[in-house]
Write a protein that holds these residues in place. Sequence first.
Motif, PDB file in Angstrom:
ATOM      1  N   SER A  57      29.875  54.373  14.370  1.00 51.21           N
ATOM      2  CA  SER A  57      31.066  54.832  13.667  1.00 51.21           C
ATOM      3  C   SER A  57      30.767  55.965  12.702  1.00 51.21           C
ATOM      4  CB  SER A  57      31.715  53.677  12.906  1.00 51.21           C
ATOM      5  OG  SER A  57      30.811  53.141  11.948  1.00 51.21           O
ATOM      6  N   GLN A  58      29.499  56.075  12.289  1.00 52.48           N
ATOM      7  CA  GLN A  58      29.102  57.111  11.341  1.00 52.48           C
ATOM      8  C   GLN A  58      28.312  58.240  12.007  1.00 52.48           C
ATOM      9  OE1 GLN A  58      27.385  55.405   7.662  1.00 52.48           O
ATOM     10  NE2 GLN A  58      28.128  53.414   8.378  1.00 52.48           N
ATOM     11  N   ALA A  62      31.870  59.766  15.132  1.00 52.16           N
ATOM     12  CA  ALA A  62      32.424  60.493  13.982  1.00 52.16           C
ATOM     13  C   ALA A  62      32.885  61.888  14.398  1.00 52.16           C
ATOM     14  CB  ALA A  62      31.391  60.568  12.868  1.00 52.16           C
ATOM     15  N   ASN A  65      31.617  65.033  12.336  1.00 53.01           N
ATOM     16  CA  ASN A  65      30.185  65.295  12.474  1.00 53.01           C
ATOM     17  C   ASN A  65      29.885  66.061  13.764  1.00 53.01           C
ATOM     18  OD1 ASN A  65      30.657  63.323  10.546  1.00 53.01           O
ATOM     19  ND2 ASN A  65      28.746  62.254  10.884  1.00 53.01           N
TER      20      ASN A  65
END
Length: 448
Positions: A57-58, A62, A65
Amino acid sequence: MFQKILIANRGEIALRVIRACREMGIRSVAVHSTADSDAMHVRLADESVCIGPPPSSQSYLAFPNIISACEITGADAIHPGYGFLSENASFVQIVEDHGLAFIGPTAEHIRVMGDKIAAKETMKALGVPCVPGSDGGVPDVETARIVADQIGYPVIVKATAGGGGRGMKLAPTADDLEHAFQTARSEAKAAFGNDEVYLEKYLTRPRHIEVQVFGDGKGRAVHLGERDCSLQRRHQKVMEEAPGPAITAEMRAHIGKVCADAVAGINYIGAGTIEFLYEDGEFFFIEMNTRLQVEHPVTEAVFGVDLVREQIRVAQGEPMSFVQDELEVLGHAIEVRINAEKLPNFTPSPGNVGMYHAPGGLGVRMDSALYSGYTIPPYYDSLVAKLIVRGRDRPEALSRLQRALSELVIEGIDTTLPLFDALLREPAIQTGSYDIHWLEKWLAGNLE
């Protein structure tokens, strides 16, 4: 023409796209989380960008990103691979809004086919045979009973936004319907944030047959035969083969034309897969995957085409490099998915890979991002390798698979390799006489 493609994925599929880019003279950009800094796709790409910490998720999920990585590197296109953002219509729209090309179908096609009810309605209108069931979402148990009585038991309750077997519950009889309905809704809400469900007739001994299609976005499309993906555990495919052992050349030509005409009718662009349940000579549409499939190599093996290369070609406005009359099945191919999992419970087995030796020889292909000394992180899917073999016919392919498995060495972690050694000794596998329930039943008596 694309100058630089960013691959918004990891592992073997990222490597697969990087290799196609290199053969086409296109520079590649790998993105990676901090957990993947030593990954093979990072090593082989022309450039790499860290896009965040280990949680998907990061990092891999993302949007900002990944878009930032494109801006930093000057990439002009994004290839999503499979999984992650490959079927996320919102992401595709954002990519296009930033003046970048998405190597895949349009946001609208992804959106429509991602909704099981809309997909079924669209395919039915295009002449694709569908499983008998509700015309749309079913709001309550009372309505579900009316639909079930009309189509007959057993029925299966499915999440409209479902996938991977989540939000799917079987109701063998009327007494089971209320529990199946409520459980499916609860699972769907938890997994997808959408508790809408629909009903379908449950076929008792079907095979899972999928047809590979490819369109140029301008009303032209072809099919590249079918794959049999009936060997499944908990709705996850374990082994795939092409052509399907139960499908004749006449059946292939018929259902292939139906599928090609359907995607041509909606101006579909790129690779897609139309999935069916097949029983007693009839095909029933269940869903369309608007992306490259994990098992695409078996189709490449028997048709001699590079599907990733074709994806890139049509995304940059070029025509497909083949027409339907040029596509001919040559031989038989089988793929097995090798996971870092410990049998008999299939529990994840990440860790450091000791010795790794890939098999080789005529008709053997190994798609993997493994190498000796690599540490498999615990954050992602457990698929670590795909072994693909091709023979002149199915018996030769099976023999070649057995030989290749005997050469493959993966030390330091547990894998599902012993499963395939055992399966290849089974008469049902040797003859191809299995259905989508066969593996679960076999596992219950042999491993679990």
